[in-house]
Scaffold this active site. Structure first.
Site, PDB file in Angstrom:
ATOM      1  N   LYS A  71      19.547   9.113 -33.783  1.00  0.00           N
ATOM      2  CA  LYS A  71      18.646   9.545 -34.853  1.00  0.00           C
ATOM      3  C   LYS A  71      18.941   8.729 -36.118  1.00  0.00           C
ATOM      4  O   LYS A  71      19.671   9.167 -37.008  1.00  0.00           O
ATOM      5  CB  LYS A  71      18.789  11.047 -35.092  1.00  0.00           C
ATOM      6  CG  LYS A  71      17.589  11.653 -35.796  1.00  0.00           C
ATOM      7  CD  LYS A  71      17.590  13.155 -35.727  1.00  0.00           C
ATOM      8  CE  LYS A  71      16.521  13.771 -36.604  1.00  0.00           C
ATOM      9  NZ  LYS A  71      15.148  13.500 -36.182  1.00  0.00           N
TER      10      LYS A  71
HETATM   11  N1  PMP Z   1      11.891  12.866 -30.843  1.00  0.00           N
HETATM   12  C1  PMP Z   1      11.845  12.371 -32.089  1.00  0.00           C
HETATM   13  C2  PMP Z   1      11.428  10.968 -32.302  1.00  0.00           C
HETATM   14  C3  PMP Z   1      12.181  13.187 -33.175  1.00  0.00           C
HETATM   15  O1  PMP Z   1      12.155  12.717 -34.428  1.00  0.00           O
HETATM   16  C4  PMP Z   1      12.552  14.530 -32.937  1.00  0.00           C
HETATM   17  C5  PMP Z   1      12.894  15.413 -34.098  1.00  0.00           C
HETATM   18  N2  PMP Z   1      14.251  15.302 -34.462  1.00  0.00           N
HETATM   19  C6  PMP Z   1      12.596  14.993 -31.631  1.00  0.00           C
HETATM   20  C7  PMP Z   1      12.257  14.135 -30.602  1.00  0.00           C
HETATM   21  C8  PMP Z   1      13.018  16.382 -31.315  1.00  0.00           C
HETATM   22  O2  PMP Z   1      14.410  16.526 -31.557  1.00  0.00           O
HETATM   23  P1  PMP Z   1      15.064  17.898 -31.965  1.00  0.00           P
HETATM   24  O3  PMP Z   1      14.559  18.922 -31.036  1.00  0.00           O
HETATM   25  O4  PMP Z   1      16.527  17.660 -31.832  1.00  0.00           O
HETATM   26  O5  PMP Z   1      14.671  18.163 -33.375  1.00  0.00           O
END
Ligand code: PMP
Length: 307
Positions: A160
């Site tokens: 991330k």
């Molecule tokens: N994919 C992307 C590209 C994202 O930005 C997110 C949001 N963080 C997610 C998937 C979903 O991740 P999470 O459930 O950990 O928020």
């Protein structure tokens, strides 16, 4: 989405007034994208009061992201989990979006600089349904993007990092410019990857399917939550590469993410999804929001009270 200001932001060890949380124009992260972050939520929970949802998993993912780009974090996982609780509580928030960010600061130019010091901050502010209350109830209209997601061996999609969101920006802007609520990115090989900021699930002939880690996705914590809740309900989720056209054959499609929570998809590329009935999505939504309203037992210790 306009930001709703709160009183304090934690930065490098102390709570500072919101307006003072500024940084130098030559910050490394601003020029080279050397920033990693998290998006977390706190909910007002029926039994435990205000809780950070899956605090540990988010902070552990922040450390993983930081490790790959060699962004030092001079705190422990436990320290930052405590800051997340504090920043929600000290701002008097009953529910919140929490944004930890660690980035390379001011002092050197050049993408490979190893000496530039890192900085870290955690903010919390109110945030409603990312894709809208109406969409949460009735489903959203999405389109497959003309932009592909990051190919293997280019940049790690499973981290991330701020720079990855340039891809998200292109996918999401294109969709919105065309009148859709969100864009779906395909992987380099044309299989389905994920939404611009969400993971994607397809219900097809009584099977729940979702693309695997190798399909250029961020392995979402909400994705993991949904897989766990589905299995607890006796539903099996299969992780497999998915061809684009399964979106047009699907009985149900939904997106998951911290911001998007569990949002049903009503149409893809202007084709209605299935019959419009969404029994599986509804079950998953009920189980997910049940964690906070008390209808789903938190067997996994996911709710972390802010105290
Ligand atoms: N994919 C992307 C590209 C994202 O930005 C997110 C949001 N963080 C997610 C998937 C979903 O991740 P999470 O459930 O950990 O928020």
């Amino acid at each position: 989405m306009p930001i709703q200001e709160t009183k304090h932001i934690w930065r490098d060890g102390e709570m500072i007034p919101w307006a003072e949380a500024t940084t130098h124009i030559l910050t490394h992260g601003l020029h080279y994208g050397t920033a990693v972050f998290e998006g977390m939520r706190a909910y007002d929970c029926a039994q435990k009061g205000v809780c950070v949802f899956r605090n540990r998993e988010h902070i552990e993912r922040l450390f993983y992201s930081a490790r790959v780009y060699k962004i030092d974090i001079d705190y422990s996982v436990e320290d930052l989990m405590q800051v997340c609780r504090d920043v929600v509580r000290e701002n008097g928030l009953s529910s919140a979006y929490i944004r930890p960010v660690a980035y390379l600061g001011y002092g050197e130019m050049g993408p490979a600089s190893q000496e530039v010091k890192s900085e870290i901050a955690i903010a919390a502010f109110p945030w409603g349904a990312y894709l809208g209350e109406e969409g949460m109830k009735n489903g959203i209209d999405v389109a497959v993007s003309s932009w592909r997601r990051l190919a293997p061996g280019t940049m790690p999609a499973g981290i991330k990092a701020a720079g990855n969101y340039l891809s998200s920006r292109l996918v999401s802007m294109e969709a919105k410019d065309r009148g859709f609520a969100e864009g779906i990115g395909l992987a380099h090989d044309g299989t389905i990857s994920e939404g611009a900021g969400e993971n994607l699930f397809v219900v097809h002939k009584d099977r729940i399917l979702t693309p695997p880690a190798a399909s250029s996705i961020l392995s979402g914590i909400t994705r993991d939550t949904v897989i766990t809740l589905a299995e607890d309900l006796g539903l099996k989720v299969v992780e497999q590469a998915l061809p684009r056209e399964i979106l047009y054959a699907a009985d149900e499609v939904f997106l998951t993410g911290t911001a998007a929570e569990v949002t049903p998809v009503r149409s893809v590329d202007k084709l209605m999804v299935g019959s419009g009935e969404r029994p599986i999505t509804s079950k998953i939504q009920k189980a997910f929001f049940g964690l906070f309203n008390g209808e789903t037992e938190d067997k996994w210790g996911w709710l972390d009270p802010v105290g």
